[in-house]
Motif scaffolding. Structure first.
Motif, PDB file in Angstrom:
ATOM      1  N   UNK A  68       1.077  -0.833  27.596  1.00  0.00           N
ATOM      2  CA  UNK A  68       0.422   0.248  26.849  1.00  0.00           C
ATOM      3  C   UNK A  68       0.271   1.498  27.713  1.00  0.00           C
ATOM      4  N   UNK A  69       0.966   1.525  28.852  1.00  0.00           N
ATOM      5  CA  UNK A  69       0.892   2.676  29.760  1.00  0.00           C
ATOM      6  C   UNK A  69       2.159   3.528  29.625  1.00  0.00           C
ATOM      7  N   UNK A  70       1.992   4.797  29.992  1.00  0.00           N
ATOM      8  CA  UNK A  70       3.102   5.741  29.979  1.00  0.00           C
ATOM      9  C   UNK A  70       3.121   6.474  31.313  1.00  0.00           C
ATOM     10  N   UNK A  71       4.287   6.610  31.886  1.00  0.00           N
ATOM     11  CA  UNK A  71       4.473   7.345  33.129  1.00  0.00           C
ATOM     12  C   UNK A  71       5.396   8.531  32.849  1.00  0.00           C
ATOM     13  N   UNK A  72       4.984   9.713  33.259  1.00  0.00           N
ATOM     14  CA  UNK A  72       5.773  10.934  33.031  1.00  0.00           C
ATOM     15  C   UNK A  72       5.743  11.787  34.283  1.00  0.00           C
ATOM     16  N   UNK A  73       6.791  12.574  34.465  1.00  0.00           N
ATOM     17  CA  UNK A  73       6.887  13.478  35.604  1.00  0.00           C
ATOM     18  C   UNK A  73       7.207  14.891  35.128  1.00  0.00           C
ATOM     19  N   UNK A  74       6.744  15.835  35.922  1.00  0.00           N
ATOM     20  CA  UNK A  74       7.035  17.246  35.669  1.00  0.00           C
ATOM     21  C   UNK A  74       7.597  17.836  36.958  1.00  0.00           C
ATOM     22  N   UNK A  75       8.858  18.294  36.887  1.00  0.00           N
ATOM     23  CA  UNK A  75       9.502  18.844  38.077  1.00  0.00           C
ATOM     24  C   UNK A  75      10.771  18.129  38.475  1.00  0.00           C
ATOM     25  N   UNK A  76      11.128  17.063  37.768  1.00  0.00           N
ATOM     26  CA  UNK A  76      12.405  16.385  37.982  1.00  0.00           C
ATOM     27  C   UNK A  76      13.073  16.212  36.618  1.00  0.00           C
ATOM     28  N   UNK A  77      14.361  16.355  36.590  1.00  0.00           N
ATOM     29  CA  UNK A  77      15.277  16.652  37.696  1.00  0.00           C
ATOM     30  C   UNK A  77      15.331  18.134  38.068  1.00  0.00           C
ATOM     31  N   UNK A  78      14.675  19.000  37.281  1.00  0.00           N
ATOM     32  CA  UNK A  78      14.667  20.443  37.564  1.00  0.00           C
ATOM     33  C   UNK A  78      13.232  20.854  37.871  1.00  0.00           C
TER      34      UNK A  78
ATOM     35  N   UNK B 115      17.030  11.007  45.800  1.00  0.00           N
ATOM     36  CA  UNK B 115      16.804  12.064  46.775  1.00  0.00           C
ATOM     37  C   UNK B 115      15.340  12.494  46.704  1.00  0.00           C
ATOM     38  N   UNK B 116      14.873  13.113  47.794  1.00  0.00           N
ATOM     39  CA  UNK B 116      13.479  13.559  47.862  1.00  0.00           C
ATOM     40  C   UNK B 116      13.278  14.775  46.966  1.00  0.00           C
ATOM     41  N   UNK B 117      12.231  14.723  46.165  1.00  0.00           N
ATOM     42  CA  UNK B 117      11.881  15.825  45.265  1.00  0.00           C
ATOM     43  C   UNK B 117      10.368  16.000  45.265  1.00  0.00           C
ATOM     44  N   UNK B 118       9.914  17.200  44.856  1.00  0.00           N
ATOM     45  CA  UNK B 118       8.487  17.413  44.607  1.00  0.00           C
ATOM     46  C   UNK B 118       8.284  17.428  43.105  1.00  0.00           C
ATOM     47  N   UNK B 119       7.254  16.764  42.663  1.00  0.00           N
ATOM     48  CA  UNK B 119       6.966  16.764  41.232  1.00  0.00           C
ATOM     49  C   UNK B 119       5.502  16.427  40.999  1.00  0.00           C
ATOM     50  N   UNK B 120       5.067  16.579  39.763  1.00  0.00           N
ATOM     51  CA  UNK B 120       3.728  16.185  39.328  1.00  0.00           C
ATOM     52  C   UNK B 120       3.884  14.924  38.491  1.00  0.00           C
ATOM     53  N   UNK B 121       3.111  13.872  38.849  1.00  0.00           N
ATOM     54  CA  UNK B 121       3.194  12.599  38.138  1.00  0.00           C
ATOM     55  C   UNK B 121       1.949  12.445  37.270  1.00  0.00           C
TER      56      UNK B 121
END
Length: 587
Positions: free
Chosen positions: A444-454, A390-396
């Motif tokens: 050697x990369x890391x991907x993180x999100x802030x704002x999902x799922x909450x 589903x569509x969400x807003x977050x910081x990647x």
């Protein structure tokens, strides 16, 4: 060893309630009392009547009988009156032991009055207990008149002292063993004209005292002859002032009222019996096999508990049905069998399931972000098991090591794995500390999100990402100091941060799902990270969308607009310098 021992233990525990049957008799007694109260009152048999010596019959202002004890001639006159009107039998629930206190003429008059109905009059014997110093003396008081048949007015009590049954021949023999023969038979059986058996006959109580029909002695002459015709008439005291009060499931009642219930039940075929030894043993064996079969079936603690409860409810239902048909079952033991065995097996399965859950939680927590796992456990929604998003807003946030590909080509696999694990340990912790979602490790990369799922709001999530990036840099500096001490080259990283809309959900196949985010926002964060190679003094780059959310909270350097791969227009890029202090924000 434990896997072999536990099944033996819970199966053996099925037998434990059977060993405790004598101690569980109190529970059975309580259940029977409750069943009587649940059922309520029932009608008395049509051919049994209680002629009661009540309080009104003892009042000299109302009757001519006088104070108790009445002369035996007057008692005989009562019996004669109902016998003349067609009574089938008269049962004196009054013990005429020894000569009358009104003189020998009274005894002679008693005999003369009842002589025409000698075979229709039944007298009472009684067992009397007397406490003498430290010993108890038991006396068998027989009626003085041996010309009439006599029965023993006695009842068996449960562990609470509540009347339960008329003793059978087996119990009666043990009670009368110290006394010379012939022993009297139970008065209730003789009155009901029923042959006593070896076992006790449980009394089907008619109800509380107020609901039991009693004809007062003073009213004998006022009633029509049909009242007595072909009836068994019990003459006895019902007045509480005369004593002889017994405890019953319906409260206190006179001994005569209890005798009425017993005789009425025996006459009408109502009453209670315990099963014979062989049928009872067969029932217990069948119940053991059923419990063993059903309790062993479920593979979960909850399933076992449900089955045990169902078996216990089945026992209670069978107990009630059996009671309604006049059969006493050892209900407490039969009910406890599935509960004890099921409880032991449920407890063992619960411990196993708890250990499995802890293990799975430990394994899953190392493969799924704690933030994501908390949301999955809290929501309990099936959507976590389905493909789609589903569509969400977050910081990647995207981070990668600079120049590490060339370095990894000359390292052995074990050293490479060890170095990457130390690096990931250093940079993953800040993500989790800021309640971010640790999405994936890519080389050697890391991907993180802030704002999902909450989602907590754009500003909150943007600040969390910036604090994470700065903490990553600080942890990397600490790791580099350790590497320098070990004679290894330091590591350098680039970090890109962007915010916007993404598609968040499960990606993969129905057999293997991965929760992640996709979309242009992710691509731009990755491009910003790649752009850090052009600005070695600014390892943390952010887009204007992020900068605008936290303009008053950070110190940044405007690095201008830049074209990035896959983006149609130039992107304004800002290099992160530091967070503003609260003092700086006020100024």
């Amino acid at each position: 060893m434990r896997q072999r021992l536990i099944p033996i233990v819970w199966r053996t525990s099925l037998l434990m309630p059977l060993v405790l049957v004598p101690w569980l008799a109190r529970l059975d007694a309580v259940s029977r009392q409750l069943l009587f109260q649940w059922r309520g009152s029932i009608p008395v048999s049509d051919d049994v009547v209680l002629l009661g010596i009540d309080e009104a019959s003892l009042d000299p202002q109302w009757t001519e009988f006088g104070p108790w004890p009445w002369p035996r001639e007057k008692q005989a006159a009562l019996a004669r009156q109902v016998l003349r009107q067609g009574a089938r039998r008269v049962v004196f629930n009054i013990v005429h032991a020894g000569p009358s206190g009104h003189g020998p003429e009274d005894d002679i008059a008693f005999q003369d009055v009842l002589k025409p109905w000698q075979d229709k009059v039944l007298l009472s014997s009684a067992l009397v207990r007397q406490q003498l110093d430290d010993s108890e003396q038991i006396q068998l008081r027989r009626p003085w008149d041996i010309n009439h048949q006599a029965g023993l007015s006695v009842f068996s009590m449960d562990d609470f002292g509540v009347v339960q049954s008329v003793p059978g021949l087996g119990r009666l023999q043990s009670m009368l063993e110290p006394f010379p023969r012939p022993h009297p038979l139970p008065l209730a059986h003789l009155a009901a004209e029923v042959t006593p058996s070896s076992g006790d006959d449980g009394i089907d109580f008619l109800g509380p005292s107020g609901s039991i029909p009693v004809i007062p002695a003073w009213a004998v002459g006022t009633l029509p002859e049909d009242t007595w015709r072909n009836k068994i008439v019990i003459i006895g005291s019902t007045a509480p002032s005369l004593g002889d009060q017994l405890e019953t499931p319906f409260g206190q009642q006179s001994g005569s009222e209890v005798l009425l219930s017993a005789v009425s039940g025996l006459r009408s075929g109502r009453g209670f019996r315990s099963p014979e030894a062989i049928p009872l043993a067969a029932l217990v064996v069948i119940w053991l096999l059923l419990c063993n079969w059903r309790i062993a079936g479920p593979s979960t603690a909850l399933g076992t508990a449900i089955v045990s409860t169902a078996l216990g409810a089945l026992t209670i239902g069978l107990t009630v049905v059996s009671w309604c048909y006049g059969i006493w079952l050892p209900a407490a033991a039969l009910t406890l069998m599935p509960f004890v065995a099921g409880g032991l097996r449920s407890g063992d399965l619960f411990q196993q399931e708890s250990a499995q859950r802890r293990f799975l939680h430990s394994v899953l927590s190392r493969r799924v972000s704690p933030n994501l796992m908390r949301d999955m456990l809290r929501s309990g929604q099936e959507s976590w098991m389905c493909l789609g998003g589903r569509r969400e807003r977050c910081v990647v946030l995207f981070t990668d090591l600079v120049g590490f590909t060339a370095r990894s080509n000359v390292m052995d696999a074990e050293s490479l794995f060890g170095l990457l694990n130390r690096y990931f340990q250093a940079i993953a912790a800040p993500v989790l500390l800021e309640q971010g979602l640790l999405d994936k490790f890519i080389g050697d990369a890391v991907m993180a999100e802030f704002g999902v799922p909450v989602h907590r709001g754009d500003r909150v999530e943007a600040l969390a990402a910036v604090r994470t990036a700065l903490a990553m840099q600080a942890n990397l500096e600490e790791l580099n100091r350790e590497l320098e001490k070990e004679g290894l080259e330091p590591l350098h990283q680039g970090i890109g941060i962007h915010c916007g809309e993404v598609i968040a959900g499960n990606l993969g196949s129905s057999d293997r799902l991965e929760y992640t985010v996709i979309g242009a926002t992710v691509n731009l964060a990755s491009r910003l990270e790649s752009l850090t190679r052009q600005f070695p003094d600014y390892p943390i780059l952010m887009s204007s969308d992020v900068r605008d959310q936290i303009l008053d909270d950070v110190v940044v350097e405007d690095l201008g607009a830049h074209l990035v791969k896959g983006w149609p227009e130039p992107i304004k890029v800002f290099g992160l310098v530091s967070l503003r202090s609260s003092h700086d924000r006020v100024n």
